[in-house]
Scaffold this active site. Structure first.
Site, mmCIF file in Angstrom:
data_model
loop_
_atom_site.group_PDB
_atom_site.id
_atom_site.type_symbol
_atom_site.label_atom_id
_atom_site.label_comp_id
_atom_site.label_asym_id
_atom_site.label_seq_id
_atom_site.Cartn_x
_atom_site.Cartn_y
_atom_site.Cartn_z
ATOM 1 N N CYS A 1 -0.871 24.783 -43.085
ATOM 2 C CA CYS A 1 -2.479 25.128 -43.308
ATOM 3 C C CYS A 1 -3.207 25.376 -42.092
ATOM 4 O O CYS A 1 -4.242 26.199 -41.930
ATOM 5 C CB CYS A 1 -2.850 24.238 -44.174
ATOM 6 S SG CYS A 1 -2.873 22.477 -43.697
ATOM 7 N N GLY B 1 -6.638 27.022 -55.483
ATOM 8 C CA GLY B 1 -7.826 26.398 -55.675
ATOM 9 C C GLY B 1 -9.049 26.791 -56.323
ATOM 10 O O GLY B 1 -9.545 26.155 -56.860
ATOM 11 N N LYS C 1 2.369 15.745 -58.903
ATOM 12 C CA LYS C 1 3.163 16.982 -58.954
ATOM 13 C C LYS C 1 3.633 17.515 -57.534
ATOM 14 O O LYS C 1 2.723 18.194 -57.065
ATOM 15 C CB LYS C 1 2.677 17.888 -59.820
ATOM 16 C CG LYS C 1 4.002 19.196 -60.302
ATOM 17 C CD LYS C 1 3.553 20.299 -60.751
ATOM 18 C CE LYS C 1 3.007 21.327 -59.902
ATOM 19 N NZ LYS C 1 4.008 21.707 -58.986
#
Ligand code: NAD
Length: 791
Positions: free
Chosen positions: A300, A249, A192
């Site tokens: 990130c 997460g 996804k």
């Protein structure tokens, strides 16, 4: 006007990349049927759609089918159906498919790049020169792994159906990082993309249709957090690979606890960009521009914390400001653009909010004098100075074009500041003295360290973080393991110990002097904090002895002792190897005594007891031998750089050992952790702890530094819970009942420690498969240090 003046007076003309092909593609597609499931294009069962818009203008691009639970179900079913054939297909067959995907992407490289820039807002130079070529390289590189799978990963099998959820900052690249290794390993996937950036994944699914990917092997669903959660929670998925925020997460870590799903998390970061006074400052400024303003800082591993040595700080900041003034903010499709819009208005609001809060906390925020385009989610590059280490801009991931600056005096301070974050994704070190740079790199708590460079990536080199930046690696050999399951000799289910009950013991009939084993913490035998002890029964139910009943405080003391022990992680591998050999030697000197203890406690026959002791000695020998052999690698990515994939200890590792084969299991778990330089807090078998406490003297005579191993006896489930919640424990290995294993995973979210459990089962510790690389791999982090060369 002389030539130089003329040169400086020159204006950039517009250099727009043509978008007609992308627009034609957008116009030609039916986005209400955008779910690619079982090789067919489907609408969401609910008929729902969500909107994706263009960050540079806010204009609607498409209304995309929004997958719900029924669609996820269909995608899992398709992936499960396709799995047996795909995983049994030859490595060569899978390699051909991966290669065909890479080649087909190459043929549509420009369309991918333009579409990515339209959908995400990233400058075309980046999508064209970085995102898309790297994505292609990933598929072609992994074709090789598919073909050599059996040779390179013996004793492993594909993990199964994989659910993959990715963010919006590198939509196609993250897709490639996820899908390529999964297919190479023989897994089938449902992926996804993020709801802000669905488009290039749809184009990728079209490529799969044409590249001969069998139906159901790749399924691409679309939607937001709900669709993501449906994937994470689906029982038919055996592995979750997630890239996104640390917040989500952690939700996923909790959601998958106890499910037996394999999990890898690539999360956020607050990476340090460290400039020493002997650095080439102009190169460092260019590196910094790339480090923090690449992709508008929505990276990130963005070097969002500039740490600069005091003596050059002023001059360096001045250079940075001059360079910032020259950055061109504008249309992502203009080839001259350095900084495009942020992905969405919500992201723009978040960045503005964090800057305002940082300023409130004392940061001075500076922006170049430039005008922004009148529409779109643009934000000027921002430099924050006077930032205290506790400032929100130094601690929180902004995920925008904002650089927080601090200075340091010496190397130690630089390392301390760099590590002063809960994240640990990447770091960049600038110095012309390679000795200094290579002295600093191993001390940085980060999965990737770039020396005199930044944002270097390659399919052959693993990428991933320490601490709250997540666990697992993507890319290279280590990335392949994320999609493979080691064949371990799984034993019977472990029954939970009755809560609060002592073992039923009768008084011993012997007349020996009463002795109660203490705990072993910081190299000393110490009384348990609570001053309670636990009676231990022998095989015949008679009292065999008593051990300390460790509690929360004892675990805390043990963790502090393990953390304080620097001598062991810093010892050379050869030195660790010698100590482990010595442990084996000393155990062998007392083999008879340990065999007798095994008979007394477990009731095994004398011959079996003798064998368990011999196997324990052999296992110590094995890990002594492997301590200086389970080494990293050197990669040669396609650039003038070598990448050192170093094996580093995880840190402080908690171990909760089961009851079967109590001496052998203890040694089998503790020795690999020690061999790789970890310090250990071990909770031995709850029923047979005397085997571990008898080891105190063996340990004391074996030159193991104080704190390298700490042993806390007591109730396994309770002590395991304390270890799981303790934020200074970096790794936790649990062989206990299913409930304790699940709780350990759920409770580990605080610092996202690396948890390995037997999912409620023990192993057959005598088997050769209960030793070796599969254990050592759990005991290390792979740190990739990039070292460029050449003048
Ligand atoms: P996010 O966590 O909000 O979303 C990531 C993905 O998760 C999206 O597809 C989203 O739909 C989905 N999602 C959201 N909530 C979910 C839930 N409860 N269950 C399952 N799925 C859910 O992150 P983002 O804002 O899209 O991306 C930015 C973050 O990604 C940053 O923190 C960045 O550092 C991180 N990131 C990390 C890496 C890496 O390799 N470490 C790479 C790129 C981005």
């Amino acid at each position: 006007m002389n030539i130089l003046e003329r040169y400086h007076a020159m204006e950039y003309g517009p250099a727009p990349e043509a978008r007609n092909e992308a627009d034609a593609w957008l116009a030609s597609r039916d986005f209400a049927k955008a779910l690619f499931i079982d090789g067919a294009w489907k609408a969401a069962a609910s008929g729902k759609t969500f909107e994706t818009s263009e960050p540079s203008s806010g204009k609607l691009l498409a209304k995309i089918s929004d997958a719900g639970a029924a669609d996820i179900e269909a995608a899992v079913t398709a992936a499960a159906k396709a799995l047996p054939k795909w995983s049994a297909s030859s490595g060569y067959a899978r390699a051909k498919v991966l290669y065909a995907i890479g080649r087909a992407m190459q043929r549509h490289q420009r369309l991918f790049a333009v579409l990515e820039s339209i959908d995400n807002g990233k400058p075309i130079r980046e999508s064209r020169d970085i995102d898309v070529p790297l994505a292609i390289r990933h598929f072609i590189h992994h074709a090789g792994w598919a073909q050599t799978l059996e040779k390179d990963f013996p004793d492993h099998k594909p993990v199964g159906v994989v659910g993959q959820v990715i963010p919006w900052n590198f939509p196609l690249l993250m897709l490639a990082w996820k899908i390529a290794p999964a297919l190479a390993a023989g897994c089938t996937v449902l992926l996804k993309p993020a709801e802000f950036t669905p488009l290039t994944a749809i184009l990728f699914a079209e490529i799969c249709e044409r590249a001969g990917v069998p139906k159901g092997v790749v399924n691409i669903v679309q939607g937001g957090p709900e669709a993501g959660a449906a994937i994470v929670n689906h029982p038919g998925v055996q592995k979750i690979a997630f890239t996104g925020s640390s917040e989500v997460g952690k939700i996923i870590r909790k959601a998958t606890a106890g499910s037996g799903k394999k999990l890898s998390l690539e999360l956020g970061g607050k990476s340090a960009f460290v400039v020493f006074e002997d650095a080439d400052l102009d190169s460092a400024v260019e590196g910094l521009v790339d480090g923090i303003w690449f992709n508008q800082g929505q990276v990130c591993c963005a070097g969002s914390r500039l740490l600069v040595q005091e003596g050059i700080a002023e001059a360096f900041i001045a250079k940075v400001k001059v360079r910032m003034s020259r950055l061109r903010v504008g249309s992502p499709l203009d080839k001259n653009t350095d900084i495009g819009p942020l992905v969405d208005s919500t992201q723009l609001d978040r960045v503005r909010g964090l800057i305002a809060e940082g300023a409130k906390q004392g940061a001075v925020c500076w922006q170049p004098d430039a005008t922004l385009p009148s529409s779109g989610y643009y934000h000027l590059p921002t430099l924050a100075t006077s930032v205290s280490p506790a400032n929100i801009l130094a601690q929180e991931e902004v995920f925008g074009p904002v650089l927080a600056t601090m200075s340091f005096r010496n190397t130690e301070e630089a390392i301390e500041l760099a590590n002063n974050t809960r994240y640990g994704l990447a770091a960049s070190v600038w110095s012309e003295n390679v000795n200094l740079a290579l002295h600093v790199a191993p001390q940085l708590k980060a999965g990737v360290v770039w020396i005199n460079g930044t944002n270097m990536f390659d399919a052959a080199c693993g990428f991933g973080g320490y601490r709250e930046s997540g666990f697992g690696r993507e890319g290279g050999r280590e990335g392949m393991f994320e999609y493979l399951a080691a064949k371990l000799p799984v034993g019977p289910a472990i029954k939970p110990a009755a809560v609060g009950s002592a073992q039923p013991v009768e008084q011993a009939d012997g007349t020996s002097i009463d002795r109660t084993a203490k705990l072993f913490i910081g190299g000393k035998q110490v009384r348990p904090d609570g001053n309670y002890s636990l009676a231990v029964a022998g095989a015949k139910g008679k009292l065999a002895g008593e051990v300390g009943l460790g509690n929360r405080k004892d675990i805390r003391d043990a963790v502090s002792a393990a953390r304080a022990c620097k001598a062991w992680p810093e010892a050379t591998a050869y030195n660790r190897s010698q100590v482990l050999y010595y442990l084996a030697e000393n155990l062998s000197g007392r083999a008879d005594e340990f065999a007798a203890r095994l008979v007394q406690l477990t009731g095994v026959a004398a011959k079996a007891a003798r064998e368990e002791v011999e196997q324990s000695i052999e296992r110590l020998f094995l890990y002594a031998g492997l301590a200086d052999k389970f080494e990293g690698r050197v990669h040669q990515p396609p650039a003038r750089v070598v990448t050192l994939a170093l094996h580093e200890p995880v840190g402080v590792v908690g171990i909760v050992a089961p009851d079967n084969q109590p001496l052998l299991n203890f040694v089998s778990l503790v020795a690999p952790a020690l061999a790789m330089g970890n310090t250990v807090v071990a909770v031995p078998s709850e029923w047979h702890p005397l085997l571990a406490t008898d080891l105190y003297q063996v340990i004391e005579y074996s030159d193991l530094p104080a704190g390298a191993i700490n042993i806390v006896t007591g109730r396994s489930a309770e002590l395991c819970g304390v270890l799981a919640k303790h934020d200074d424990v970096d790794g936790l290995w649990v062989f206990a009942d299913a409930d304790t294993c699940a709780k350990a995973e759920a409770d580990s979210v605080g610092n996202l420690k690396r948890v390995w459990t037997g999912n409620g089962r023990t192993l057959d510790w005598a088997s050769g498969e209960a030793a070796g690389d599969a254990f050592l791999r759990r005991a290390i982090e792979v740190k990739n240090v990039w070292v460029p060369y050449g003048d």
